[in-house]
Design a protein around this motif. Structure first.
Motif, PDB file in Angstrom:
ATOM      1  N   ARG A  61      45.525  45.667  19.147  1.00 56.93           N
ATOM      2  CA  ARG A  61      44.125  45.450  19.611  1.00 56.93           C
ATOM      3  C   ARG A  61      43.848  45.582  20.834  1.00 56.93           C
ATOM      4  O   ARG A  61      42.841  45.773  21.228  1.00 56.93           O
ATOM      5  CB  ARG A  61      43.718  44.156  18.897  1.00 56.93           C
ATOM      6  N   ALA A  62      44.855  45.512  21.698  1.00 56.99           N
ATOM      7  CA  ALA A  62      44.626  45.261  23.271  1.00 56.99           C
ATOM      8  C   ALA A  62      44.274  46.667  23.562  1.00 56.99           C
ATOM      9  O   ALA A  62      44.332  47.800  23.032  1.00 56.99           O
ATOM     10  CB  ALA A  62      45.929  45.048  23.929  1.00 56.99           C
ATOM     11  N   THR A  63      43.391  46.475  24.925  1.00 58.57           N
ATOM     12  CA  THR A  63      42.934  47.812  25.602  1.00 58.57           C
ATOM     13  C   THR A  63      43.779  47.773  26.829  1.00 58.57           C
ATOM     14  O   THR A  63      43.348  48.900  27.631  1.00 58.57           O
ATOM     15  CB  THR A  63      41.582  47.949  25.479  1.00 58.57           C
ATOM     16  N   GLY A  64      44.403  46.680  27.224  1.00 54.42           N
ATOM     17  CA  GLY A  64      45.046  46.850  28.719  1.00 54.42           C
ATOM     18  C   GLY A  64      46.193  45.793  28.733  1.00 54.42           C
ATOM     19  O   GLY A  64      46.049  44.861  27.983  1.00 54.42           O
ATOM     20  N   LEU A  65      46.992  45.713  29.607  1.00 49.40           N
ATOM     21  CA  LEU A  65      48.229  44.830  29.787  1.00 49.40           C
ATOM     22  C   LEU A  65      48.386  44.668  31.260  1.00 49.40           C
ATOM     23  O   LEU A  65      48.313  45.526  31.959  1.00 49.40           O
ATOM     24  CB  LEU A  65      49.398  45.459  29.331  1.00 49.40           C
ATOM     25  N   ILE A  66      48.549  43.306  31.656  1.00 51.65           N
ATOM     26  CA  ILE A  66      48.909  42.791  32.866  1.00 51.65           C
ATOM     27  C   ILE A  66      50.035  42.184  32.927  1.00 51.65           C
ATOM     28  O   ILE A  66      50.203  41.055  31.911  1.00 51.65           O
ATOM     29  CB  ILE A  66      47.928  42.213  33.642  1.00 51.65           C
ATOM     30  N   VAL A  67      51.120  42.247  33.612  1.00 54.74           N
ATOM     31  CA  VAL A  67      52.090  41.541  33.420  1.00 54.74           C
ATOM     32  C   VAL A  67      52.542  40.842  34.752  1.00 54.74           C
ATOM     33  O   VAL A  67      52.365  41.614  35.828  1.00 54.74           O
ATOM     34  CB  VAL A  67      53.590  42.388  33.161  1.00 54.74           C
ATOM     35  N   LEU A  68      52.644  39.374  34.805  1.00 51.00           N
ATOM     36  CA  LEU A  68      53.025  38.676  36.020  1.00 51.00           C
ATOM     37  C   LEU A  68      54.367  38.499  36.077  1.00 51.00           C
ATOM     38  O   LEU A  68      54.807  37.794  35.049  1.00 51.00           O
ATOM     39  CB  LEU A  68      52.007  37.412  36.156  1.00 51.00           C
ATOM     40  N   ASP A  69      55.195  38.948  37.192  1.00 51.10           N
ATOM     41  CA  ASP A  69      56.487  38.656  37.237  1.00 51.10           C
ATOM     42  C   ASP A  69      56.970  38.032  38.757  1.00 51.10           C
ATOM     43  O   ASP A  69      57.142  38.874  39.513  1.00 51.10           O
ATOM     44  CB  ASP A  69      57.313  39.832  36.866  1.00 51.10           C
ATOM     45  N   VAL A  70      56.687  36.754  38.622  1.00 52.61           N
ATOM     46  CA  VAL A  70      57.143  36.157  39.917  1.00 52.61           C
ATOM     47  C   VAL A  70      58.388  35.590  40.218  1.00 52.61           C
ATOM     48  O   VAL A  70      59.252  35.526  38.861  1.00 52.61           O
ATOM     49  CB  VAL A  70      56.061  34.874  40.210  1.00 52.61           C
ATOM     50  N   SER A  71      58.976  35.379  41.090  1.00 51.35           N
ATOM     51  CA  SER A  71      60.309  34.930  41.226  1.00 51.35           C
ATOM     52  C   SER A  71      60.734  33.585  40.648  1.00 51.35           C
ATOM     53  O   SER A  71      59.823  32.764  40.596  1.00 51.35           O
ATOM     54  CB  SER A  71      60.922  34.973  42.769  1.00 51.35           C
ATOM     55  N   LEU A  72      62.072  33.452  40.372  1.00 49.91           N
ATOM     56  CA  LEU A  72      62.368  31.951  39.819  1.00 49.91           C
ATOM     57  C   LEU A  72      62.170  30.851  40.760  1.00 49.91           C
ATOM     58  O   LEU A  72      61.588  29.989  40.403  1.00 49.91           O
ATOM     59  CB  LEU A  72      63.847  32.118  39.304  1.00 49.91           C
ATOM     60  N   PRO A  73      62.279  31.075  42.082  1.00 51.03           N
ATOM     61  CA  PRO A  73      62.081  29.930  42.984  1.00 51.03           C
ATOM     62  C   PRO A  73      60.353  29.629  42.861  1.00 51.03           C
ATOM     63  O   PRO A  73      60.053  28.445  42.978  1.00 51.03           O
ATOM     64  CB  PRO A  73      62.468  30.504  44.443  1.00 51.03           C
ATOM     65  N   ARG A  74      59.739  30.636  42.789  1.00 53.93           N
ATOM     66  CA  ARG A  74      58.067  30.465  42.913  1.00 53.93           C
ATOM     67  C   ARG A  74      57.886  29.842  41.410  1.00 53.93           C
ATOM     68  O   ARG A  74      56.886  28.858  41.311  1.00 53.93           O
ATOM     69  CB  ARG A  74      57.548  31.664  43.043  1.00 53.93           C
ATOM     70  N   MET A  75      58.580  30.278  40.117  1.00 54.41           N
ATOM     71  CA  MET A  75      58.195  29.480  39.025  1.00 54.41           C
ATOM     72  C   MET A  75      58.576  28.097  38.905  1.00 54.41           C
ATOM     73  O   MET A  75      57.827  27.281  38.441  1.00 54.41           O
ATOM     74  CB  MET A  75      58.943  30.237  37.976  1.00 54.41           C
ATOM     75  N   LEU A  76      59.756  27.912  39.446  1.00 56.04           N
ATOM     76  CA  LEU A  76      60.041  26.381  39.633  1.00 56.04           C
ATOM     77  C   LEU A  76      59.207  25.396  40.650  1.00 56.04           C
ATOM     78  O   LEU A  76      58.839  24.510  40.221  1.00 56.04           O
ATOM     79  CB  LEU A  76      61.594  26.308  40.264  1.00 56.04           C
TER      80      LEU A  76
END
Length: 179
Positions: free
Chosen positions: A90-105
């Protein structure tokens, strides 16, 4: 970052995916505020409200998910691979956020130690989340496998799409899209 595309090119039904603590909920809210499209936080569909992450039954979650994707327009954030295929259909677009492990922590610790009423959360009002060994284990050990899954989803996706691999790239979108 892949070439920055106009927000409108992503269409009226945008999926935002990425690892935990990558900023999906906040980014989805900013886009929804600008587009006036409803925002759907999949964590809120999967977990019961005002609980500390108590899951609904799988059937109840799937029913809520399937109802949400029927909408003409939405900004939907979260992964939940079990129902990803129907969502992406159903989607018309996709965005993936991929940040580093230190940033996630660092975001996880900030969220649990200081933040109340976070965007997309399911905790009772005015309560902070807690640091848990389960979440730390997930971030440290499951995230690399989840990242590989996201790369495959992104590669196979033939919708307008954007892969944002740093907070700087996300901020570039905020500026370019006037979020």
């Amino acid at each position: 970052m892949h070439n920055l595309i106009p927000l409108a090119a992503l269409g009226p039904r945008i999926c935002i995916m990425g690892p935990s603590n990558s900023g999906k909920s906040t980014f989805a809210k900013a886009i929804a505020d600008t587009t006036q499209f409803p925002v759907v936080h999949l964590d809120r569909l999967f977990h019961l409200p005002d609980t500390r992450w108590q899951a609904r039954s799988q059937e109840a979650f799937f029913a809520l998910h399937d109802e949400a994707i029927k909408g003409d327009c939405w900004i939907m954030e979260g992964n939940y691979h079990r129902c990803q295929k129907t969502r992406m259909a159903r989607a018309t677009g996709l965005i993936v956020l991929d940040v580093s492990l230190p940033r996630m922590l660092s975001r996880y610790f900030y969220r649990t130690l200081f933040q109340r009423d976070r965007v997309g959360g399911v905790l009772p009002e005015n309560q902070r989340d807690r640091i848990t060994g389960e979440m730390l284990k997930y971030l440290l050990f499951a995230t690399p496998q989840k990242r590989t899954q996201l790369q495959k989803v992104f590669a196979k996706c033939d919708l307008p799409k954007l892969w944002l691999a740093s907070p700087q790239q996300v901020h570039a979108c905020y500026r370019a899209w006037s979020l």
